[in-house]
Motif scaffolding. Structure first.
Motif, mmCIF file in Angstrom:
data_model
loop_
_atom_site.group_PDB
_atom_site.id
_atom_site.type_symbol
_atom_site.label_atom_id
_atom_site.label_comp_id
_atom_site.label_asym_id
_atom_site.label_seq_id
_atom_site.Cartn_x
_atom_site.Cartn_y
_atom_site.Cartn_z
ATOM 1 N N THR A 120 0.857 -1.180 0.000
ATOM 2 C CA THR A 120 0.000 0.000 0.000
ATOM 3 C C THR A 120 0.891 1.227 0.000
ATOM 4 O O THR A 120 2.077 1.151 0.340
ATOM 5 C CB THR A 120 -0.921 0.028 1.241
ATOM 6 N N SER A 121 0.336 2.341 -0.368
ATOM 7 C CA SER A 121 1.087 3.595 -0.367
ATOM 8 C C SER A 121 1.601 3.884 1.044
ATOM 9 O O SER A 121 0.903 3.615 2.032
ATOM 10 C CB SER A 121 0.173 4.737 -0.814
ATOM 11 N N ASP A 132 -0.981 5.715 3.014
ATOM 12 C CA ASP A 132 -2.253 5.053 3.281
ATOM 13 C C ASP A 132 -2.288 4.650 4.754
ATOM 14 O O ASP A 132 -1.298 4.140 5.294
ATOM 15 C CB ASP A 132 -2.343 3.811 2.378
ATOM 16 N N TRP A 133 -3.416 4.828 5.412
ATOM 17 C CA TRP A 133 -3.503 4.457 6.824
ATOM 18 C C TRP A 133 -3.231 2.978 7.043
ATOM 19 O O TRP A 133 -2.764 2.556 8.104
ATOM 20 C CB TRP A 133 -4.867 4.852 7.427
ATOM 21 N N SER A 138 -0.847 1.391 5.814
ATOM 22 C CA SER A 138 0.602 1.261 5.970
ATOM 23 C C SER A 138 1.089 1.774 7.316
ATOM 24 O O SER A 138 2.124 1.354 7.808
ATOM 25 C CB SER A 138 1.322 2.044 4.864
#
Length: 126
Positions: free
Chosen positions: A69-70, A73-74, A76
């Motif tokens: 995930t980015s 992104d929460w 991550s």
């Protein structure tokens, strides 16, 4: 060759560990008890116990935590899931470990796209 071209994908192995927030837990939460997530499998050591209510809260998040995930992104950055009992101080901390590669043809049930399941291949090599 990219993963898409080779029919492979990567998933993180995960460690899910009980942590306490300072309040006395209501449910059975023992700090430090943990289990692993390897592919689709939950792996428990002998005598490890996890509250089914806490497990029910964390299960839907595990497939997403396994994937890239980015960094913003929460998924991550946020790692702890609270026990669903509002009076309980237990939490489950999800930590990403190493990545494991899987082949689509070993993990799908689609007719015509299947090979020997990955877990049967692992059994033979042990």
């Amino acid at each position: 060759m990219s993963s898409e071209e080779s029919g492979t994908f990567w998933l993180y192995d995960l460690k899910v560990e009980t942590v306490l927030d300072g309040r006395t837990p209501v449910c059975r939460h023992v700090e430090g008890e943990s289990f692993l997530v390897e592919g689709e499998n939950l792996v428990f050591e002998a005598n490890t116990r996890v509250s089914m209510y806490a497990l029910a809260a964390v299960l839907p998040l595990l497939p997403a935590k396994q994937r890239d995930t980015s960094p913003d992104d929460w998924m991550s950055t946020d790692a702890e899931v609270a026990c669903p009992d509002p009076h309980c101080g237990g939490r489950l901390r999800i930590t990403r470990l190493e990545k494991r590669q899987f082949r689509h043809a070993e993990t799908t049930g689609l007719p015509g796209a299947r090979e020997t399941p990955y877990w049967k291949k692992q059994e033979r090599s042990q």
